[in-house]
Design a protein around this motif. Sequence first.
Motif, PDB file in Angstrom:
ATOM      1  N   ASN A  47     -10.512  42.948  12.463  1.00 34.98           N
ATOM      2  CA  ASN A  47      -9.941  43.144  13.804  1.00 34.98           C
ATOM      3  C   ASN A  47      -9.831  41.814  14.563  1.00 34.98           C
ATOM      4  N   SER A  48     -10.050  40.691  13.842  1.00 34.33           N
ATOM      5  CA  SER A  48      -9.946  39.377  14.474  1.00 34.33           C
ATOM      6  C   SER A  48      -9.370  38.384  13.484  1.00 34.33           C
ATOM      7  N   ASP A  49      -8.575  37.453  13.998  1.00 32.28           N
ATOM      8  CA  ASP A  49      -7.959  36.428  13.167  1.00 32.28           C
ATOM      9  C   ASP A  49      -8.906  35.250  12.963  1.00 32.28           C
ATOM     10  N   PRO A  50      -8.561  34.338  12.021  1.00 31.97           N
ATOM     11  CA  PRO A  50      -9.390  33.141  11.831  1.00 31.97           C
ATOM     12  C   PRO A  50      -9.532  32.348  13.131  1.00 31.97           C
ATOM     13  N   GLY A  51     -10.724  31.799  13.336  1.00 35.49           N
ATOM     14  CA  GLY A  51     -10.973  31.006  14.536  1.00 35.49           C
ATOM     15  C   GLY A  51     -11.543  31.804  15.689  1.00 35.49           C
ATOM     16  N   ALA A  52     -11.630  33.121  15.551  1.00 34.36           N
ATOM     17  CA  ALA A  52     -12.192  33.934  16.630  1.00 34.36           C
ATOM     18  C   ALA A  52     -13.646  33.551  16.873  1.00 34.36           C
ATOM     19  N   ILE A  53     -14.024  33.565  18.150  1.00 28.68           N
ATOM     20  CA  ILE A  53     -15.398  33.281  18.541  1.00 28.68           C
ATOM     21  C   ILE A  53     -16.095  34.611  18.812  1.00 28.68           C
ATOM     22  N   ALA A  81     -13.637  36.457  21.267  1.00 30.71           N
ATOM     23  CA  ALA A  81     -12.904  35.574  22.162  1.00 30.71           C
ATOM     24  C   ALA A  81     -11.877  34.793  21.363  1.00 30.71           C
ATOM     25  N   VAL A  82     -10.654  34.674  21.931  1.00 25.50           N
ATOM     26  CA  VAL A  82      -9.553  33.993  21.255  1.00 25.50           C
ATOM     27  C   VAL A  82      -8.980  32.949  22.204  1.00 25.50           C
ATOM     28  N   ALA A  83      -8.782  31.744  21.699  1.00 20.22           N
ATOM     29  CA  ALA A  83      -8.238  30.664  22.519  1.00 20.22           C
ATOM     30  C   ALA A  83      -6.815  30.998  22.969  1.00 20.22           C
ATOM     31  N   LYS A  84      -6.469  30.594  24.185  1.00 15.71           N
ATOM     32  CA  LYS A  84      -5.117  30.802  24.677  1.00 15.71           C
ATOM     33  C   LYS A  84      -4.615  29.539  25.376  1.00 15.71           C
ATOM     34  N   ASN A  85      -3.330  29.528  25.692  1.00 16.91           N
ATOM     35  CA  ASN A  85      -2.686  28.423  26.407  1.00 16.91           C
ATOM     36  C   ASN A  85      -2.823  27.091  25.680  1.00 16.91           C
ATOM     37  N   GLY A  86      -2.822  27.152  24.348  1.00 16.48           N
ATOM     38  CA  GLY A  86      -2.829  25.924  23.556  1.00 16.48           C
ATOM     39  C   GLY A  86      -4.175  25.235  23.440  1.00 16.48           C
ATOM     40  N   ASN A  87      -5.236  25.845  23.969  1.00 15.68           N
ATOM     41  CA  ASN A  87      -6.552  25.228  23.874  1.00 15.68           C
ATOM     42  C   ASN A  87      -7.105  25.338  22.460  1.00 15.68           C
ATOM     43  N   ASP A  88      -7.944  24.379  22.091  1.00 21.23           N
ATOM     44  CA  ASP A  88      -8.459  24.317  20.722  1.00 21.23           C
ATOM     45  C   ASP A  88      -9.646  25.265  20.562  1.00 21.23           C
ATOM     46  N   PRO A  89      -9.585  26.192  19.599  1.00 24.28           N
ATOM     47  CA  PRO A  89     -10.658  27.197  19.479  1.00 24.28           C
ATOM     48  C   PRO A  89     -12.005  26.604  19.107  1.00 24.28           C
TER      49      PRO A  89
END
Length: 408
Positions: A47-53, A81-89
């Motif tokens: 239920n989460s993509d790679p890089g999820a916190i 938690a998933v990064a948004k607005n181009g921020n680095d996860p």
Amino acid sequence: MEGEWTGTRVGNLLSFANGRSSPERADGLPYPVYGSNGIIGYASEANSDPGAIIIGRVGSYCGSLYQSPQKCWVTDNAIRAVAKNGNDPRFLYYLLGTLALNNRRAGSGQPLLNQDILSSIPTSVPEPTEQRAIAHILGTLDDKIELNRRRNQTLEAMARALFKDWFVDFGPVRAKLEGRAPYLPTDLWNHFPDRFDDDGKPEGWRRSTIGAEVTVCGGSTPSTKEPAFWDDGHHHWATPKDLSALAFPVLLDTNRKITDAGIAKISSGLLPVGTVLLSSRAPIGYLAIAEVPTAINQGFIAMKCDATLPNVFVLFWCHENMDAILGNANGSTFQEISKSNFRPIPVIMPPKAILKAFSERTDPLYRHIVENERESRTLAQLRDTLLPKLISGELRIADAEKFAGATQ
């Protein structure tokens, strides 16, 4: 310098969602399942993509942090938690680690973290390009630590498999008995008998007790109200808690240090490097080999391997005989294995030539584990020094790269 960081709130950097009850879990499935205490199994769905916190939101692991390099499932006792607005996860993962999330819980019955709390936390961040550079420096250190961890898993598994084959399953003896082809060098193969005696042990091997083959001793706690025993202490003094967090059975440091006067109050004194430590209560079963001279409290059975048995053999013997150790424990408040109940536990003693061959094969594996653990400790200390300075903007990228290069 710090003016180049943009003030914001965490909710502008990350989107949050509560996890969900996990599907059926089983080994061998492709996706790790994360709870508030890390990976708790594997599932066929994600239920989460790679890089999820993953952020623990309830219980004793509230505020814990993990980041999955692959698709995963996040359970309902955690927030994803998933990064948004181009921020680095990865930068945001490190940023969250500086925000003391465990101290931000709300509620009276069972305090927990929620999405509103997380979203409202004030912070400041650099542009995504610098975020990626910071994450690269910190991530390189963590990647090396993770590589060492995986290597040590393999090394420990190799040593344990050899112990189990030779001394638990008696693989070479059974192979010779059944007429199978040798799988060890000829000179070593010839040291193993080709039959079992009437007691079911390899012919020519002898029965003994662990107390007859190692020096068993315990420890104590000098008065903690006496400063002369503790202030400015420089000798290591271990409690079972020092072993509880070890990923591998290597004791390199202890939380508390003790003085010469304190050592004088402990009958076993300062135990030598190479001593095998077994926690004897609350709980029974933590194991490690001391890689520093160490005094111990009363929560241990220490085994000085000053006779025939090598310490790596004793370490794995304890693993394989934990049921017998637990079976000899007693106590009403909590289970404890005493020295007098530990010493009589039987051990089957192979010939010296076989023990020597075992040490020649496993000692290098164990030494590699120790070296990797030492390196990982150094890398973790470097990361923990750099992290708050990089995340706050106190230390800039070029300076951090010079610092890291000078300390590795």
